[in-house]
Design a protein around this motif. Structure first.
Motif, mmCIF file in Angstrom:
data_model
loop_
_atom_site.group_PDB
_atom_site.id
_atom_site.type_symbol
_atom_site.label_atom_id
_atom_site.label_comp_id
_atom_site.label_asym_id
_atom_site.label_seq_id
_atom_site.Cartn_x
_atom_site.Cartn_y
_atom_site.Cartn_z
ATOM 1 N N PRO A 83 0.829 -1.319 0.143
ATOM 2 C CA PRO A 83 -0.164 0.004 0.084
ATOM 3 C C PRO A 83 0.813 1.311 -0.128
ATOM 4 N N SER A 84 2.252 1.340 0.322
ATOM 5 C CA SER A 84 2.895 2.311 0.238
ATOM 6 C C SER A 84 4.391 2.207 -0.169
ATOM 7 N N VAL A 85 5.110 2.985 -0.806
ATOM 8 C CA VAL A 85 6.546 2.811 -1.196
ATOM 9 C C VAL A 85 7.138 2.012 0.070
ATOM 10 N N ALA A 86 7.247 2.412 1.360
ATOM 11 C CA ALA A 86 8.005 2.070 2.482
ATOM 12 C C ALA A 86 7.493 0.540 2.758
ATOM 13 N N ALA A 87 6.309 0.482 2.508
ATOM 14 C CA ALA A 87 5.806 -1.095 2.680
ATOM 15 C C ALA A 87 6.374 -2.126 1.877
ATOM 16 N N ARG A 88 6.355 -1.604 0.533
ATOM 17 C CA ARG A 88 7.041 -2.260 -0.556
ATOM 18 C C ARG A 88 8.556 -2.569 -0.277
ATOM 19 N N GLN A 132 10.406 -6.032 0.432
ATOM 20 C CA GLN A 132 11.570 -6.530 -0.156
ATOM 21 C C GLN A 132 12.703 -6.875 0.550
ATOM 22 N N ALA A 133 12.917 -5.879 1.595
ATOM 23 C CA ALA A 133 14.372 -6.009 2.671
ATOM 24 C C ALA A 133 13.997 -6.972 3.413
ATOM 25 N N GLY A 134 12.613 -7.400 3.807
ATOM 26 C CA GLY A 134 12.676 -8.295 4.793
ATOM 27 C C GLY A 134 12.722 -9.795 4.027
ATOM 28 N N ASP A 189 16.126 -14.617 2.770
ATOM 29 C CA ASP A 189 16.622 -15.535 1.585
ATOM 30 C C ASP A 189 18.056 -15.546 1.794
ATOM 31 N N LYS A 190 18.650 -14.585 2.153
ATOM 32 C CA LYS A 190 20.238 -14.457 2.379
ATOM 33 C C LYS A 190 20.962 -15.172 3.451
ATOM 34 N N PHE A 191 20.091 -15.300 4.573
ATOM 35 C CA PHE A 191 20.331 -15.681 5.858
ATOM 36 C C PHE A 191 19.426 -16.483 6.479
ATOM 37 N N HIS A 250 17.629 4.080 2.257
ATOM 38 C CA HIS A 250 18.684 3.207 2.698
ATOM 39 C C HIS A 250 18.790 1.481 2.076
ATOM 40 N N PHE A 251 17.345 1.041 1.761
ATOM 41 C CA PHE A 251 17.147 -0.154 1.521
ATOM 42 C C PHE A 251 16.887 -0.312 -0.038
ATOM 43 N N ALA A 252 17.043 0.803 -0.893
ATOM 44 C CA ALA A 252 17.090 0.656 -2.077
ATOM 45 C C ALA A 252 18.290 -0.133 -2.680
ATOM 46 N N PRO A 253 18.145 -0.655 -3.846
ATOM 47 C CA PRO A 253 19.241 -1.760 -4.175
ATOM 48 C C PRO A 253 20.776 -0.977 -4.440
ATOM 49 N N HIS A 254 21.344 -1.114 -3.418
ATOM 50 C CA HIS A 254 22.703 -0.557 -3.480
ATOM 51 C C HIS A 254 23.526 -1.913 -2.942
ATOM 52 N N GLU A 255 23.951 -2.651 -3.641
ATOM 53 C CA GLU A 255 24.443 -4.120 -3.307
ATOM 54 C C GLU A 255 25.383 -4.242 -1.953
#
Length: 198
Positions: A34-39, A43-45, A50-52, A159-164
């Protein structure tokens, strides 16, 4: 979202994130975030889990035996343990409060999601809405005042935008914090169980 303050967008988003993320991880969310922060949180969750995954296999054992009457209180205790390092630094820090790491904010919601999944898998689905409310209230009381000095949820999104490289470091830190917390909670749980049986 009974406790939501509709005049404060920062608080409104805190509750929205709690409700949406819990609905998302339990498969009850319909449609896009429902919002950019929620999306961003979704994704970050997902990336963190997935990675850990090894760090999150411990949580069902930590939650074992939690009753529906205790689930909200137990979650807040777990969150407090999870952010204990930040609060301890705050006590030692003179002057204005230090910035709270974004990985800590992420871990609050991820931990709530893990508890929600445990509840869903153990016949306590009626606890999901109260869990979301308690997490929203916790973030409103303890985190939102700090976010006002960190560009609000825009800082979280950025902060959680894709920056590898940054993303990997953040996820590693978040996983380490959650792993330590789960070990401490498990030790405390087993110690209390031992005391009650002796």
């Amino acid at each position: 979202m009974a406790a939501e303050n509709p005049t404060d967008p920062l608080v409104t988003e805190a509750y929205l994130l709690a409700h949406d993320y819990i609905a998302y991880v339990t498969g009850r969310a319909h449609g896009p975030a429902p919002s950019v922060a929620a999306r961003t949180l979704r994704q970050a969750g997902d990336q963190l889990l997935d990675k850990f995954p090894i760090f999150f296999k411990r949580w069902p054992r930590v939650f074992q035996g939690v009753t529906e009457a205790r689930v909200c209180d137990f979650l807040i205790e777990a969150i407090d343990d999870n952010v204990q390092g930040y609060w301890e630094r705050q006590k030692r820090h003179s002057g204005p409060p230090a910035d709270i790491p974004w990985s800590t904010v992420l871990s609050i919601y991820v931990l709530a999601g893990q508890m929600a999944k445990y509840c869903q898998e153990h016949g306590m689905e009626s606890a999901l809405e109260p869990l979301a409310e308690r997490v929203g209230a916790y973030v409103q009381e303890h985190i939102c005042p700090l976010l006002r000095r960190k560009d609000g949820w825009a800082g979280f999104i950025d902060h959680f935008a894709p920056h590898e490289d940054i993303e990997m470091k953040t996820l590693l830190l978040c996983s380490a914090v959650l792993a330590v917390s789960s070990a401490l909670l498990l030790t405390l749980f087993l110690w209390k169980k031992h005391l009650s049986s002796s």
